[in-house]
Design a protein around this motif. Structure first.
Motif, mmCIF file in Angstrom:
data_model
loop_
_atom_site.group_PDB
_atom_site.id
_atom_site.type_symbol
_atom_site.label_atom_id
_atom_site.label_comp_id
_atom_site.label_asym_id
_atom_site.label_seq_id
_atom_site.Cartn_x
_atom_site.Cartn_y
_atom_site.Cartn_z
ATOM 1 N N VAL A 1 -8.255 -38.192 -3.114
ATOM 2 C CA VAL A 1 -7.219 -38.348 -2.084
ATOM 3 C C VAL A 1 -7.543 -39.539 -1.188
ATOM 4 O O VAL A 1 -6.671 -40.353 -0.873
ATOM 5 N N GLY A 2 -8.799 -39.663 -0.786
ATOM 6 C CA GLY A 2 -9.187 -40.795 0.062
ATOM 7 C C GLY A 2 -9.028 -42.126 -0.634
ATOM 8 O O GLY A 2 -8.591 -43.112 -0.031
ATOM 9 N N TYR A 3 -9.359 -42.194 -1.903
ATOM 10 C CA TYR A 3 -9.240 -43.440 -2.659
ATOM 11 C C TYR A 3 -7.776 -43.832 -2.848
ATOM 12 O O TYR A 3 -7.419 -45.002 -2.720
ATOM 13 N N ASN A 4 -6.922 -42.848 -3.141
ATOM 14 C CA ASN A 4 -5.512 -43.152 -3.405
ATOM 15 C C ASN A 4 -4.692 -43.390 -2.148
ATOM 16 O O ASN A 4 -3.740 -44.164 -2.180
ATOM 17 N N THR A 5 -5.029 -42.728 -1.052
ATOM 18 C CA THR A 5 -4.210 -42.852 0.152
ATOM 19 C C THR A 5 -4.816 -43.777 1.195
ATOM 20 O O THR A 5 -4.102 -44.217 2.093
ATOM 21 N N LEU A 6 -6.117 -44.046 1.089
ATOM 22 C CA LEU A 6 -6.831 -44.860 2.080
ATOM 23 C C LEU A 6 -6.640 -44.319 3.498
ATOM 24 O O LEU A 6 -6.509 -45.069 4.453
ATOM 25 N N SER A 7 -6.645 -42.999 3.619
ATOM 26 C CA SER A 7 -6.430 -42.352 4.904
ATOM 27 C C SER A 7 -7.524 -41.313 5.151
ATOM 28 O O SER A 7 -7.648 -40.334 4.404
ATOM 29 N N TYR B 1 -0.606 -19.250 -1.186
ATOM 30 C CA TYR B 1 -1.279 -20.440 -1.711
ATOM 31 C C TYR B 1 -0.286 -21.466 -2.243
ATOM 32 O O TYR B 1 -0.504 -22.673 -2.109
ATOM 33 N N ALA B 2 0.797 -21.028 -2.850
ATOM 34 C CA ALA B 2 1.815 -21.963 -3.323
ATOM 35 C C ALA B 2 2.458 -22.698 -2.146
ATOM 36 O O ALA B 2 2.662 -23.926 -2.200
ATOM 37 N N PHE B 3 2.772 -21.974 -1.081
ATOM 38 C CA PHE B 3 3.359 -22.619 0.096
ATOM 39 C C PHE B 3 2.369 -23.588 0.732
ATOM 40 O O PHE B 3 2.729 -24.708 1.090
ATOM 41 N N GLY B 4 1.107 -23.174 0.852
ATOM 42 C CA GLY B 4 0.088 -24.055 1.421
ATOM 43 C C GLY B 4 -0.122 -25.293 0.575
ATOM 44 O O GLY B 4 -0.247 -26.411 1.092
ATOM 45 N N PHE B 5 -0.172 -25.120 -0.745
ATOM 46 C CA PHE B 5 -0.331 -26.271 -1.635
ATOM 47 C C PHE B 5 0.870 -27.201 -1.542
ATOM 48 O O PHE B 5 0.721 -28.428 -1.509
ATOM 49 N N TYR B 6 2.078 -26.635 -1.457
ATOM 50 C CA TYR B 6 3.285 -27.451 -1.328
ATOM 51 C C TYR B 6 3.254 -28.283 -0.041
ATOM 52 O O TYR B 6 3.536 -29.477 -0.057
ATOM 53 N N LYS B 7 2.896 -27.636 1.080
ATOM 54 C CA LYS B 7 2.845 -28.362 2.355
ATOM 55 C C LYS B 7 1.761 -29.446 2.322
ATOM 56 O O LYS B 7 1.954 -30.551 2.831
ATOM 57 N N TRP B 8 0.596 -29.122 1.737
ATOM 58 C CA TRP B 8 -0.475 -30.107 1.628
ATOM 59 C C TRP B 8 -0.028 -31.273 0.752
ATOM 60 O O TRP B 8 -0.248 -32.426 1.085
ATOM 61 N N TRP B 9 0.617 -30.985 -0.368
ATOM 62 C CA TRP B 9 1.048 -32.027 -1.293
ATOM 63 C C TRP B 9 2.089 -32.954 -0.657
ATOM 64 O O TRP B 9 2.020 -34.165 -0.808
ATOM 65 N N THR B 10 3.034 -32.370 0.083
ATOM 66 C CA THR B 10 4.048 -33.218 0.739
ATOM 67 C C THR B 10 3.407 -34.082 1.814
ATOM 68 O O THR B 10 3.837 -35.221 2.021
ATOM 69 N N TYR B 11 2.386 -33.574 2.483
ATOM 70 C CA TYR B 11 1.703 -34.376 3.517
ATOM 71 C C TYR B 11 0.895 -35.508 2.888
ATOM 72 O O TYR B 11 0.945 -36.646 3.347
ATOM 73 N N VAL B 12 0.170 -35.208 1.847
ATOM 74 C CA VAL B 12 -0.698 -36.200 1.230
ATOM 75 C C VAL B 12 0.110 -37.285 0.513
ATOM 76 O O VAL B 12 -0.277 -38.458 0.527
ATOM 77 N N THR B 13 1.224 -36.941 -0.077
ATOM 78 C CA THR B 13 2.002 -37.927 -0.827
ATOM 79 C C THR B 13 2.970 -38.730 0.022
ATOM 80 O O THR B 13 3.681 -39.576 -0.498
ATOM 81 N N GLN B 14 3.008 -38.511 1.303
ATOM 82 C CA GLN B 14 3.905 -39.278 2.181
ATOM 83 C C GLN B 14 3.401 -40.684 2.351
ATOM 84 O O GLN B 14 2.295 -41.006 2.453
#
Length: 109
Positions: free
Chosen positions: A21-27, A96-109
């Motif tokens: 995640v750090g390598y791909n988002t640089l965040s 866990y599905a809801f948490g993963f969905y929220k995490w994924w939408t945050y990371v891919t923004q």
């Protein structure tokens, strides 16, 4: 927790995910969010004392005695830790599905 190898393996996988995640988002902020979400997910599955929580919920305020643990389950399965309960599995799946969905939408923004 009786078997620390599973916990260590999960933390190692989490470290790999954090690096990716750090390598791909640089965040750094997204890396921290991934770390805390991952720790919460691992802790929710591996750390609870299932022998304690497999009792009637009204008995949770009272200490667990050795006599209350069903020895036939322990001897047959080796542990009561991973007993399958459909309602618990559905609740865990939804949370866990809801948490993963929220995490994924945050990371891919």
């Amino acid at each position: 927790m009786a078997d620390d190898a599973v916990f260590r393996r999960c933390l190692l996988c989490l470290a790999v995910v954090i690096i990716v995640v750090g390598y791909n988002t640089l965040s750094f902020k997204k890396m921290l969010v991934t770390y805390f979400v991952g720790l919460a997910a691992i802790s929710g599955v591996l750390l609870p004392d299932w022998d304690f929580f497999d009792r009637d919920p009204f008995q949770w305020t009272y200490p667990l005695t050795v006599d209350q643990i069903n020895r036939s389950d322990v001897l047959r399965n080796g542990s009561t830790r991973f007993r399958f309960y459909p309602i618990r599995t559905m609740i865990y799946g939804v949370v866990y599905a809801f948490g993963f969905y929220k995490w994924w939408t945050y990371v891919t923004q």
